[in-house]
Motif scaffolding. Structure first.
Motif, PDB file in Angstrom:
ATOM      1  N   ALA A 259       5.643  -3.987 -19.186  1.00  0.00           N
ATOM      2  CA  ALA A 259       7.110  -3.977 -19.078  1.00  0.00           C
ATOM      3  C   ALA A 259       7.612  -4.743 -17.861  1.00  0.00           C
ATOM      4  O   ALA A 259       8.795  -4.673 -17.532  1.00  0.00           O
ATOM      5  N   ARG A 260       6.747  -5.499 -17.212  1.00  0.00           N
ATOM      6  CA  ARG A 260       7.157  -6.264 -16.042  1.00  0.00           C
ATOM      7  C   ARG A 260       8.165  -7.340 -16.434  1.00  0.00           C
ATOM      8  O   ARG A 260       8.331  -7.656 -17.620  1.00  0.00           O
ATOM      9  N   ASP A 261       8.789  -7.922 -15.435  1.00  0.00           N
ATOM     10  CA  ASP A 261       9.659  -9.076 -15.650  1.00  0.00           C
ATOM     11  C   ASP A 261       8.770 -10.286 -15.954  1.00  0.00           C
ATOM     12  O   ASP A 261       8.146 -10.857 -15.070  1.00  0.00           O
ATOM     13  N   ARG A 262       8.707 -10.677 -17.211  1.00  0.00           N
ATOM     14  CA  ARG A 262       7.791 -11.735 -17.630  1.00  0.00           C
ATOM     15  C   ARG A 262       8.247 -13.131 -17.201  1.00  0.00           C
ATOM     16  O   ARG A 262       7.490 -14.098 -17.347  1.00  0.00           O
ATOM     17  N   GLN A 263       9.463 -13.227 -16.695  1.00  0.00           N
ATOM     18  CA  GLN A 263       9.947 -14.512 -16.204  1.00  0.00           C
ATOM     19  C   GLN A 263       9.578 -14.738 -14.743  1.00  0.00           C
ATOM     20  O   GLN A 263       9.773 -15.827 -14.209  1.00  0.00           O
ATOM     21  N   ARG A 264       9.062 -13.704 -14.119  1.00  0.00           N
ATOM     22  CA  ARG A 264       8.796 -13.780 -12.680  1.00  0.00           C
ATOM     23  C   ARG A 264       7.322 -14.023 -12.410  1.00  0.00           C
ATOM     24  O   ARG A 264       6.445 -13.606 -13.178  1.00  0.00           O
ATOM     25  N   ARG A 265       7.033 -14.695 -11.280  1.00  0.00           N
ATOM     26  CA  ARG A 265       5.675 -14.914 -10.817  1.00  0.00           C
ATOM     27  C   ARG A 265       5.561 -14.391  -9.396  1.00  0.00           C
ATOM     28  O   ARG A 265       6.519 -14.434  -8.615  1.00  0.00           O
ATOM     29  N   TRP A 266       4.381 -13.901  -9.047  1.00  0.00           N
ATOM     30  CA  TRP A 266       4.175 -13.307  -7.720  1.00  0.00           C
ATOM     31  C   TRP A 266       3.096 -14.069  -6.962  1.00  0.00           C
ATOM     32  O   TRP A 266       2.157 -14.611  -7.553  1.00  0.00           O
ATOM     33  N   ASP A 267       3.229 -14.070  -5.636  1.00  0.00           N
ATOM     34  CA  ASP A 267       2.241 -14.715  -4.779  1.00  0.00           C
ATOM     35  C   ASP A 267       0.939 -13.918  -4.713  1.00  0.00           C
ATOM     36  O   ASP A 267      -0.129 -14.478  -4.440  1.00  0.00           O
ATOM     37  N   ALA A 268       1.027 -12.619  -4.912  1.00  0.00           N
ATOM     38  CA  ALA A 268      -0.171 -11.773  -4.951  1.00  0.00           C
ATOM     39  C   ALA A 268       0.099 -10.600  -5.882  1.00  0.00           C
ATOM     40  O   ALA A 268       1.218 -10.077  -5.938  1.00  0.00           O
ATOM     41  N   ILE A 269      -0.923 -10.203  -6.597  1.00  0.00           N
ATOM     42  CA  ILE A 269      -0.859  -9.032  -7.473  1.00  0.00           C
ATOM     43  C   ILE A 269      -2.045  -8.145  -7.133  1.00  0.00           C
ATOM     44  O   ILE A 269      -3.175  -8.622  -6.986  1.00  0.00           O
ATOM     45  N   THR A 270      -1.796  -6.851  -7.008  1.00  0.00           N
ATOM     46  CA  THR A 270      -2.851  -5.902  -6.671  1.00  0.00           C
ATOM     47  C   THR A 270      -2.943  -4.821  -7.741  1.00  0.00           C
ATOM     48  O   THR A 270      -1.936  -4.390  -8.305  1.00  0.00           O
ATOM     49  N   LEU A 271      -4.153  -4.385  -8.005  1.00  0.00           N
ATOM     50  CA  LEU A 271      -4.406  -3.253  -8.897  1.00  0.00           C
ATOM     51  C   LEU A 271      -5.529  -2.439  -8.298  1.00  0.00           C
ATOM     52  O   LEU A 271      -6.618  -2.976  -8.024  1.00  0.00           O
ATOM     53  N   VAL A 272      -5.298  -1.166  -8.087  1.00  0.00           N
ATOM     54  CA  VAL A 272      -6.327  -0.272  -7.553  1.00  0.00           C
ATOM     55  C   VAL A 272      -6.551   0.860  -8.555  1.00  0.00           C
ATOM     56  O   VAL A 272      -5.651   1.666  -8.804  1.00  0.00           O
ATOM     57  N   ALA A 273      -7.741   0.907  -9.125  1.00  0.00           N
ATOM     58  CA  ALA A 273      -8.106   1.906 -10.140  1.00  0.00           C
ATOM     59  C   ALA A 273      -7.107   1.925 -11.296  1.00  0.00           C
ATOM     60  O   ALA A 273      -6.710   2.979 -11.778  1.00  0.00           O
ATOM     61  N   VAL A 274      -6.708   0.740 -11.733  1.00  0.00           N
ATOM     62  CA  VAL A 274      -5.712   0.596 -12.804  1.00  0.00           C
ATOM     63  C   VAL A 274      -6.253  -0.211 -13.979  1.00  0.00           C
ATOM     64  O   VAL A 274      -5.972   0.105 -15.141  1.00  0.00           O
ATOM     65  N   LEU A 275      -7.045  -1.230 -13.701  1.00  0.00           N
ATOM     66  CA  LEU A 275      -7.431  -2.178 -14.740  1.00  0.00           C
ATOM     67  C   LEU A 275      -8.153  -1.497 -15.901  1.00  0.00           C
ATOM     68  O   LEU A 275      -8.006  -1.905 -17.055  1.00  0.00           O
ATOM     69  N   HIS A 276      -8.928  -0.437 -15.625  1.00  0.00           N
ATOM     70  CA  HIS A 276      -9.668   0.212 -16.710  1.00  0.00           C
ATOM     71  C   HIS A 276      -8.766   1.018 -17.640  1.00  0.00           C
ATOM     72  O   HIS A 276      -9.213   1.482 -18.692  1.00  0.00           O
ATOM     73  N   HIS A 277      -7.481   1.179 -17.274  1.00  0.00           N
ATOM     74  CA  HIS A 277      -6.504   1.800 -18.176  1.00  0.00           C
ATOM     75  C   HIS A 277      -5.968   0.802 -19.203  1.00  0.00           C
ATOM     76  O   HIS A 277      -5.281   1.217 -20.147  1.00  0.00           O
ATOM     77  N   LEU A 278      -6.231  -0.483 -19.005  1.00  0.00           N
ATOM     78  CA  LEU A 278      -5.598  -1.542 -19.778  1.00  0.00           C
ATOM     79  C   LEU A 278      -6.650  -2.339 -20.540  1.00  0.00           C
ATOM     80  O   LEU A 278      -7.824  -2.349 -20.163  1.00  0.00           O
ATOM     81  N   PRO A 279      -6.246  -3.031 -21.618  1.00  0.00           N
ATOM     82  CA  PRO A 279      -7.206  -3.893 -22.327  1.00  0.00           C
ATOM     83  C   PRO A 279      -7.682  -5.011 -21.402  1.00  0.00           C
ATOM     84  O   PRO A 279      -6.863  -5.794 -20.903  1.00  0.00           O
TER      85      PRO A 279
END
Length: 218
Positions: free
Chosen positions: A90-110
Motif C-alpha cells: 500500500a506504499r506510494d508507488r510513485q515515490r522512490r526512497w534513498d534507503a529502504i529498511t526491513l527488520v524481521a519483515v521480509l519473511h512475511h512477504l512473497p
C-alpha cells in the motif's frame, strides 16, 4: 531439559533480537548518504527513532493497527517523520526512497516479487538494508547455534534484569515463521538484486545490503 529451562529463562528476561541490529542498520543507512528513508514494518518505531537523526525524512509503514497506533503517537508532531498504517503493497508507488529498511519483515512477504519491488522503489544509488529471518535446514542445529543459544540468556539478563510477566510492547507485533532457507534467499537475491551482500548473523538472523546502480538523485 536444558533447552526447556533456557526457554523459560528467556521468557522471563525478554529482549529483541531485531533491536540488537538497529545500530548496525542505522550506520549502513547513514553511510549511504540517504536523505529520505522508508522503514517497512516499523513496529513501534525503535528503528525510526534511530533513523530520524541520520536522514531528512523517515516514513514508517506498519500494517498492525495497534502497533501502528503506538508508533504514530510516539512521533506525533515530530518534523520529518510519517507513520502510516499500511503494508508495503500500500506504499506510494510513485515515490522512490534513498534507503529502504526491513527488520524481521521480509519473511512475511512473497520473497522474489518483494525483492523486485524493493529494488524498483529505490532512487539511483539508493540502498536496501535487510535484517531477516530464515528457515534453518542445517543439521545438527544445536552445535551450530551454540554461540547464540549461550549468549541469548546472558544478553537478556543484562538488558532486562527484572523478571517480566509479559513481553514489552515492541515485542508484541504479529510474527510468522520463516519458510525460505538462507540458500533460497541468496538465490532469489542473486536474481533480483545483483551484487547484494548477504551474511548469516548471530541470533538466528541474516543481513542483506544492496546498492542500486548509481545515478542522479533528485
Amino acid at each position: 531439559m536444558l533447552l526447556t529451562r533456557l526457554e523459560r529463562f528467556n521468557r522471563r528476561h525478554p529482549w529483541s533480537h531485531n533491536d540488537h541490529y538497529g545500530p548496525w542498520v542505522a550506520r549502513r543507512v547513514a553511510a549511504s548518504g540517504a536523505r529520505h528513508v522508508l522503514d517497512v514494518g516499523c513496529g513501534t518505531g525503535n528503528l525510526v527513532a534511530r533513523l530520524r537523526h541520520r536522514a531528512t525524512t523517515v516514513t514508517g509503514l506498519e500494517p498492525d493497527p495497534a502497533t501502528a497506533r503506538v508508533a504514530a503517537e510516539r512521533f506525533a508532531g515530530r518534523s520529518g517523520i510519517t507513520v502510516e498504517r499500511a503494508d508495503f503493497a500500500a506504499r506510494d508507488r510513485q515515490r522512490r526512497w534513498d534507503a529502504i529498511t526491513l527488520v524481521a519483515v521480509l519473511h512475511h512477504l512473497p520473497l522474489e516479487p518483494t525483492l523486485r519491488e524493493l529494488r524498483d522503489s529505490l532512487t539511483p544509488g539508493g540502498r536496501l538494508v535487510v535484517v531477516g529471518c530464515y528457515r534453518d535446514d542445517r543439521s545438527p542445529r544445536l552445535l551450530v547455534d551454540l554461540p547464540a543459544v549461550l549468549a541469548n540468556p546472558v544478553v537478556g539478563l543484562l538488558r532486562h534484569p527484572a523478571c517480566a510477566d509479559a513481553p514489552p510492547p515492541h515485542m508484541t507485533a504479529p510474527t510468522a515463521v520463516a519458510s525460505e532457507t538462507l540458500a533460497e534467499i541468496r538465490a532469489a537475491a542473486g536474481r533480483e538484486l545483483p551484487g547484494a551482500r548477504i551474511r548469516r548473523r548471530l541470533f538466528w538472523r541474516y543481513t542483506l545490503v544492496y546498492d542500486a546502480p548509481p545515478g542522479r538523485r533528485d
